[in-house]
Design a protein around this motif. Sequence first.
Motif, PDB file in Angstrom:
ATOM      1  N   THR A  42       0.729  -1.159  -0.153  1.00 17.87           N
ATOM      2  CA  THR A  42       0.038   0.098  -0.014  1.00 17.87           C
ATOM      3  C   THR A  42       0.959   1.418  -0.014  1.00 17.87           C
ATOM      4  OG1 THR A  42      -0.117  -0.057   2.442  1.00 17.87           O
ATOM      5  CG2 THR A  42      -2.078  -1.303   1.111  1.00 17.87           C
ATOM      6  N   PHE A  43       0.614   2.274  -0.688  1.00 20.28           N
ATOM      7  CA  PHE A  43       1.030   3.630  -0.516  1.00 20.28           C
ATOM      8  C   PHE A  43       0.277   4.371   0.461  1.00 20.28           C
ATOM      9  CE2 PHE A  43       2.863   2.511  -4.958  1.00 20.28           C
ATOM     10  CZ  PHE A  43       4.163   2.812  -4.583  1.00 20.28           C
ATOM     11  N   ASN A  44       0.767   5.373   1.073  1.00 22.43           N
ATOM     12  CA  ASN A  44       0.170   6.321   1.948  1.00 22.43           C
ATOM     13  C   ASN A  44      -0.538   7.224   0.963  1.00 22.43           C
ATOM     14  OD1 ASN A  44       2.776   7.564   1.210  1.00 22.43           O
ATOM     15  ND2 ASN A  44       2.197   9.274   2.378  1.00 22.43           N
ATOM     16  N   GLY A  45      -1.691   7.593   1.306  1.00 23.03           N
ATOM     17  CA  GLY A  45      -2.564   8.607   0.662  1.00 23.03           C
ATOM     18  C   GLY A  45      -3.125   7.848  -0.495  1.00 23.03           C
ATOM     19  N   LEU A  72       6.576  10.252  -0.538  1.00 23.79           N
ATOM     20  CA  LEU A  72       5.514   8.974  -0.827  1.00 23.79           C
ATOM     21  C   LEU A  72       6.186   7.570   0.159  1.00 23.79           C
ATOM     22  CD1 LEU A  72       2.685   8.426  -2.190  1.00 23.79           C
ATOM     23  CD2 LEU A  72       4.035   7.134  -3.764  1.00 23.79           C
ATOM     24  N   THR A  73       5.296   6.958   0.898  1.00 24.74           N
ATOM     25  CA  THR A  73       5.777   5.670   1.617  1.00 24.74           C
ATOM     26  C   THR A  73       5.080   4.547   0.843  1.00 24.74           C
ATOM     27  OG1 THR A  73       6.431   6.929   3.473  1.00 24.74           O
ATOM     28  CG2 THR A  73       6.093   4.480   3.771  1.00 24.74           C
ATOM     29  N   THR A  75       4.476   0.473   2.047  1.00 28.83           N
ATOM     30  CA  THR A  75       4.583  -0.397   2.981  1.00 28.83           C
ATOM     31  C   THR A  75       3.981  -1.814   2.587  1.00 28.83           C
ATOM     32  OG1 THR A  75       4.173   1.394   4.656  1.00 28.83           O
ATOM     33  CG2 THR A  75       3.797  -0.819   5.390  1.00 28.83           C
ATOM     34  N   THR A 170       9.213  -1.159   4.622  1.00 28.82           N
ATOM     35  CA  THR A 170       8.852   0.131   4.140  1.00 28.82           C
ATOM     36  C   THR A 170       9.807   0.563   3.421  1.00 28.82           C
ATOM     37  OG1 THR A 170       9.832   1.253   6.021  1.00 28.82           O
ATOM     38  CG2 THR A 170       7.473   0.494   6.166  1.00 28.82           C
ATOM     39  N   ASP A 172      10.560   4.517   1.757  1.00 30.27           N
ATOM     40  CA  ASP A 172      10.218   6.078   1.669  1.00 30.27           C
ATOM     41  C   ASP A 172      10.909   6.634   0.249  1.00 30.27           C
ATOM     42  OD1 ASP A 172       8.791   5.998   4.159  1.00 30.27           O
ATOM     43  OD2 ASP A 172      11.000   6.609   5.065  1.00 30.27           O
TER      44      ASP A 172
END
Length: 203
Positions: A42-45, A72-73, A75, A170, A172
């Motif tokens: 999954t990507f944040n946002g 963008l992170t 995970t 993760t 970044d």
Amino acid sequence: MKKYFAALTTTALISAAPFALAASSTDLTVTGLITPVACTPTFNGGGDIDLGRISSGDLNQDQNTLVGSHPLTLTVNCSAAVTFSINPIDNNPGTTIGDWFGLGLTDDGKKLGFFYPEILRATADASAADPIESNDRGTTWAKADSAQPGYWLSVANTGDTNPIEAQVVTMDFKVDTYIARADGLDLTNEVNIDGSATFEIVY
């Protein structure tokens, strides 16, 4: 129909011939592995980067223009520790400039630009890890500093380049987006920026 019956006739004649014939053959083998472990990236946002409206008058005429730089992170959560790779896929192949991810084409078929995900840091189960990449589907690995199509990503212990097992990984990124030099683009009408990539898990 004539070719079909000719083939049957030839087979019948060969079968009936009183000579021992050597048979030529080749084997097809299907192998693989079903793993009980499942990983979810999954990507944040939601992985959405909105550049907003960009004026064509703000673009460089004779060089690429940086129009956005976004953190963008990624995970990856797995049901158990496992060794896996991340395969970044450009969903607009053939539209990029260089080795990165394309932004689509202008109305007259010119390449609009590209986005470049630079890797800032990586962790494996909350410990610092080194991002690594492979351009031969995981046979050999080297240190990585970005994500690009055709290069699998994974993580290694600090100072090493061998993929390690992990349950939570993760990465970044800093995603820089560039529009191509404006003197080669038709910008008389509005142009949609259409960058898209899929990050696929490979076990």
